[in-house]
Design a protein around this motif. Sequence first.
Motif, PDB file in Angstrom:
ATOM      1  N   LEU A  98       0.840  -1.193   0.000  1.00  0.00           N
ATOM      2  CA  LEU A  98       0.000   0.000   0.000  1.00  0.00           C
ATOM      3  C   LEU A  98       0.883   1.254   0.000  1.00  0.00           C
ATOM      4  CD1 LEU A  98      -2.714  -1.024   2.638  1.00  0.00           C
ATOM      5  CD2 LEU A  98      -2.952  -0.959   0.143  1.00  0.00           C
ATOM      6  N   PRO A  99       0.378   2.360  -0.515  1.00  0.00           N
ATOM      7  CA  PRO A  99       1.175   3.593  -0.533  1.00  0.00           C
ATOM      8  C   PRO A  99       1.615   3.989   0.882  1.00  0.00           C
ATOM      9  CG  PRO A  99      -0.777   3.817  -1.908  1.00  0.00           C
ATOM     10  CD  PRO A  99      -0.932   2.531  -1.168  1.00  0.00           C
ATOM     11  N   HIS A 100       2.871   4.348   1.028  1.00  0.00           N
ATOM     12  CA  HIS A 100       3.403   4.703   2.341  1.00  0.00           C
ATOM     13  C   HIS A 100       2.944   6.089   2.799  1.00  0.00           C
ATOM     14  CE1 HIS A 100       5.870   1.131   2.426  1.00  0.00           C
ATOM     15  NE2 HIS A 100       6.414   1.447   1.267  1.00  0.00           N
ATOM     16  N   ASP A 101       2.481   6.901   1.861  1.00  0.00           N
ATOM     17  CA  ASP A 101       2.066   8.260   2.227  1.00  0.00           C
ATOM     18  C   ASP A 101       0.550   8.364   2.462  1.00  0.00           C
ATOM     19  OD1 ASP A 101       1.327   7.776  -0.366  1.00  0.00           O
ATOM     20  OD2 ASP A 101       1.978   9.725  -1.160  1.00  0.00           O
ATOM     21  N   ARG A 102      -0.126   7.229   2.637  1.00  0.00           N
ATOM     22  CA  ARG A 102      -1.565   7.270   2.879  1.00  0.00           C
ATOM     23  C   ARG A 102      -1.854   7.885   4.258  1.00  0.00           C
ATOM     24  NH1 ARG A 102       0.284   2.188   3.831  1.00  0.00           N
ATOM     25  NH2 ARG A 102      -0.555   0.982   5.595  1.00  0.00           N
ATOM     26  N   ILE A 103      -3.039   8.425   4.411  1.00  0.00           N
ATOM     27  CA  ILE A 103      -3.431   9.084   5.660  1.00  0.00           C
ATOM     28  C   ILE A 103      -3.830   8.031   6.689  1.00  0.00           C
ATOM     29  CG2 ILE A 103      -5.009  10.733   6.724  1.00  0.00           C
ATOM     30  CD1 ILE A 103      -5.371  11.967   3.927  1.00  0.00           C
ATOM     31  N   ILE A 104      -3.131   8.023   7.821  1.00  0.00           N
ATOM     32  CA  ILE A 104      -3.447   7.081   8.898  1.00  0.00           C
ATOM     33  C   ILE A 104      -3.802   7.899  10.145  1.00  0.00           C
ATOM     34  CG2 ILE A 104      -2.605   5.189  10.331  1.00  0.00           C
ATOM     35  CD1 ILE A 104      -0.656   4.486   8.073  1.00  0.00           C
ATOM     36  N   ASN A 105      -5.078   7.906  10.456  1.00  0.00           N
ATOM     37  CA  ASN A 105      -5.555   8.684  11.607  1.00  0.00           C
ATOM     38  C   ASN A 105      -6.874   8.074  12.069  1.00  0.00           C
ATOM     39  OD1 ASN A 105      -7.028  10.841  13.115  1.00  0.00           O
ATOM     40  ND2 ASN A 105      -5.185  12.033  12.632  1.00  0.00           N
ATOM     41  N   SER A 106      -6.865   7.452  13.219  1.00  0.00           N
ATOM     42  CA  SER A 106      -8.043   6.720  13.682  1.00  0.00           C
ATOM     43  C   SER A 106      -9.241   7.638  13.925  1.00  0.00           C
ATOM     44  CB  SER A 106      -7.716   5.934  14.955  1.00  0.00           C
ATOM     45  OG  SER A 106      -7.283   6.811  15.983  1.00  0.00           O
ATOM     46  N   LEU A 107      -8.994   8.849  14.471  1.00  0.00           N
ATOM     47  CA  LEU A 107     -10.100   9.775  14.753  1.00  0.00           C
ATOM     48  C   LEU A 107     -10.734  10.271  13.448  1.00  0.00           C
ATOM     49  CD1 LEU A 107     -11.787  11.380  16.747  1.00  0.00           C
ATOM     50  CD2 LEU A 107     -10.004  13.165  16.726  1.00  0.00           C
ATOM     51  N   SER A 108      -9.879  10.675  12.512  1.00  0.00           N
ATOM     52  CA  SER A 108     -10.395  11.128  11.214  1.00  0.00           C
ATOM     53  C   SER A 108     -11.131  10.005  10.501  1.00  0.00           C
ATOM     54  CB  SER A 108      -9.245  11.636  10.347  1.00  0.00           C
ATOM     55  OG  SER A 108      -8.608  12.740  10.953  1.00  0.00           O
ATOM     56  N   TYR A 109     -10.632   8.786  10.696  1.00  0.00           N
ATOM     57  CA  TYR A 109     -11.283   7.628  10.069  1.00  0.00           C
ATOM     58  C   TYR A 109     -12.694   7.443  10.623  1.00  0.00           C
ATOM     59  CZ  TYR A 109     -12.466   2.774   9.063  1.00  0.00           C
ATOM     60  OH  TYR A 109     -13.118   1.642   8.653  1.00  0.00           O
ATOM     61  N   GLN A 110     -12.857   7.552  11.922  1.00  0.00           N
ATOM     62  CA  GLN A 110     -14.176   7.368  12.534  1.00  0.00           C
ATOM     63  C   GLN A 110     -15.163   8.417  12.034  1.00  0.00           C
ATOM     64  OE1 GLN A 110     -15.333   4.925  14.369  1.00  0.00           O
ATOM     65  NE2 GLN A 110     -13.357   3.842  14.287  1.00  0.00           N
ATOM     66  N   ILE A 111     -14.693   9.659  11.933  1.00  0.00           N
ATOM     67  CA  ILE A 111     -15.567  10.744  11.461  1.00  0.00           C
ATOM     68  C   ILE A 111     -15.969  10.494  10.004  1.00  0.00           C
ATOM     69  CG2 ILE A 111     -15.678  13.207  10.940  1.00  0.00           C
ATOM     70  CD1 ILE A 111     -13.739  13.644  13.313  1.00  0.00           C
ATOM     71  N   ALA A 112     -14.983  10.140   9.187  1.00  0.00           N
ATOM     72  CA  ALA A 112     -15.254   9.891   7.775  1.00  0.00           C
ATOM     73  C   ALA A 112     -16.140   8.661   7.590  1.00  0.00           C
ATOM     74  CB  ALA A 112     -13.935   9.707   7.028  1.00  0.00           C
ATOM     75  N   LEU A 113     -15.949   7.647   8.417  1.00  0.00           N
ATOM     76  CA  LEU A 113     -16.763   6.435   8.320  1.00  0.00           C
ATOM     77  C   LEU A 113     -18.219   6.732   8.644  1.00  0.00           C
ATOM     78  CD1 LEU A 113     -17.035   3.367   7.963  1.00  0.00           C
ATOM     79  CD2 LEU A 113     -16.432   3.110  10.389  1.00  0.00           C
ATOM     80  N   GLU A 114     -18.470   7.525   9.717  1.00  0.00           N
ATOM     81  CA  GLU A 114     -19.844   7.881  10.078  1.00  0.00           C
ATOM     82  C   GLU A 114     -20.513   8.656   8.945  1.00  0.00           C
ATOM     83  OE1 GLU A 114     -19.659   9.975  13.749  1.00  0.00           O
ATOM     84  OE2 GLU A 114     -18.907   8.243  14.902  1.00  0.00           O
ATOM     85  N   ARG A 115     -19.762   9.586   8.361  1.00  0.00           N
ATOM     86  CA  ARG A 115     -20.305  10.365   7.251  1.00  0.00           C
ATOM     87  C   ARG A 115     -20.635   9.457   6.054  1.00  0.00           C
ATOM     88  NH1 ARG A 115     -16.011  13.051   5.772  1.00  0.00           N
ATOM     89  NH2 ARG A 115     -16.104  14.422   7.594  1.00  0.00           N
ATOM     90  N   TYR A 116     -19.741   8.506   5.803  1.00  0.00           N
ATOM     91  CA  TYR A 116     -19.924   7.577   4.674  1.00  0.00           C
ATOM     92  C   TYR A 116     -21.144   6.686   4.900  1.00  0.00           C
ATOM     93  CZ  TYR A 116     -19.005   3.581   1.590  1.00  0.00           C
ATOM     94  OH  TYR A 116     -19.109   2.577   0.670  1.00  0.00           O
ATOM     95  N   LEU A 117     -21.308   6.180   6.119  1.00  0.00           N
ATOM     96  CA  LEU A 117     -22.432   5.295   6.413  1.00  0.00           C
ATOM     97  C   LEU A 117     -23.770   6.046   6.327  1.00  0.00           C
ATOM     98  CD1 LEU A 117     -20.971   3.204   9.385  1.00  0.00           C
ATOM     99  CD2 LEU A 117     -21.290   2.489   7.005  1.00  0.00           C
ATOM    100  N   LYS A 118     -23.789   7.301   6.760  1.00  0.00           N
ATOM    101  CA  LYS A 118     -24.998   8.110   6.645  1.00  0.00           C
ATOM    102  C   LYS A 118     -25.374   8.320   5.176  1.00  0.00           C
ATOM    103  CE  LYS A 118     -24.563  10.692  10.986  1.00  0.00           C
ATOM    104  NZ  LYS A 118     -24.316  12.049  11.578  1.00  0.00           N
ATOM    105  N   TYR A 119     -24.351   8.575   4.380  1.00  0.00           N
ATOM    106  CA  TYR A 119     -24.566   8.778   2.932  1.00  0.00           C
ATOM    107  C   TYR A 119     -25.104   7.504   2.286  1.00  0.00           C
ATOM    108  CZ  TYR A 119     -23.472   9.350  -2.009  1.00  0.00           C
ATOM    109  OH  TYR A 119     -23.537   9.409  -3.372  1.00  0.00           O
ATOM    110  N   LYS A 120     -24.534   6.346   2.657  1.00  0.00           N
ATOM    111  CA  LYS A 120     -24.973   5.073   2.087  1.00  0.00           C
ATOM    112  C   LYS A 120     -26.396   4.770   2.554  1.00  0.00           C
ATOM    113  CE  LYS A 120     -22.787   2.269   0.221  1.00  0.00           C
ATOM    114  NZ  LYS A 120     -22.611   1.931  -1.201  1.00  0.00           N
ATOM    115  N   HIS A 121     -26.734   5.152   3.794  1.00  0.00           N
ATOM    116  CA  HIS A 121     -28.077   4.892   4.333  1.00  0.00           C
ATOM    117  C   HIS A 121     -29.115   5.710   3.567  1.00  0.00           C
ATOM    118  CE1 HIS A 121     -31.170   3.770   7.155  1.00  0.00           C
ATOM    119  NE2 HIS A 121     -31.470   5.059   7.334  1.00  0.00           N
ATOM    120  N   LYS A 122     -28.788   6.913   3.211  1.00  0.00           N
ATOM    121  CA  LYS A 122     -29.716   7.790   2.471  1.00  0.00           C
ATOM    122  C   LYS A 122     -29.972   7.246   1.076  1.00  0.00           C
ATOM    123  CE  LYS A 122     -28.597  12.069   4.913  1.00  0.00           C
ATOM    124  NZ  LYS A 122     -28.019  13.431   4.771  1.00  0.00           N
ATOM    125  N   GLN A 123     -28.965   6.563   0.529  1.00  0.00           N
ATOM    126  CA  GLN A 123     -29.148   6.004  -0.800  1.00  0.00           C
ATOM    127  C   GLN A 123     -30.149   4.841  -0.762  1.00  0.00           C
ATOM    128  OE1 GLN A 123     -25.131   5.024  -2.063  1.00  0.00           O
ATOM    129  NE2 GLN A 123     -25.065   6.816  -3.363  1.00  0.00           N
TER     130      GLN A 123
END
Length: 248
Positions: A223-248
């Motif tokens: 995997l790319p070594h310069d990828r963003i690794i941040n657990s807090l940002s991941y949780q926020i982005a995941l919640e946003r993604y799941l809400k978006y998928k739920h609306k679909q």
Amino acid sequence: MKSINQRLFHKGKSIVSIGSIFRFIIIIVAMCMFVLSSIAFFSTQTILFGNHFEFSPDGINFYIKQFARYNGLFAATITLIVAYYGIERLRAAERANIDKVRLDRYSDWKTITDARLDVVKDENPLFRREFITIRYQLFEDLYPAFSIENKKQLQTLFNKYFGTLIPAFESNNQKQQGIGGIYTSSDHSYFGQDFLFVFLGSLTGKKYDKADEDLLQMYNDNLPHDRIINSLSYQIALERYLKYKHKQ
């Protein structure tokens, strides 16, 4: 089906190998016999040139009788030539049998991989296209055992077919794109488990004990070594993604 095909494959290989030995022996002996028969024929023909030939039943009978003393040599030469062509036909039949077993096995394996590719095709259509492109070459490397004996073999296959494509597989995964390419940890991947599901799941033979762990590690290492690794940002982005998928 797998065990039967493997037995036919190995049996076919052994028969072809034995046929190759007999073929070599027959060719050598037949060549020697042909040379001797040619010498006998031309030497007899040279002697007959000194005699007057009558084109009549008696004349033809006399001509044929001159070769009678070599009839054993001529018969042996013809027999060996016929035997050679018989072995060639046997080799052709065995090659056809081996090819049929191989094609039947590929058809079975293709069905297995298609079923697994159908599971991930919507999430990652690029992987499906690329896997289909290299599928037959991969089949050739895995046939006939379809097993992974050790990490070295697994690493070789991974590097040959997938190593350079892992960043593309990962970045073209819908969930990775939906979460913005943010990772919760250095061991986290979006498509790693699906990759294992298709590749290792299609291996119908034996796999060594840590094959799953090793393959997932190989995937993550590419995997790319310069990828963003941040657990807090991941949780926020995941919640946003799941809400978006739920609306679909």
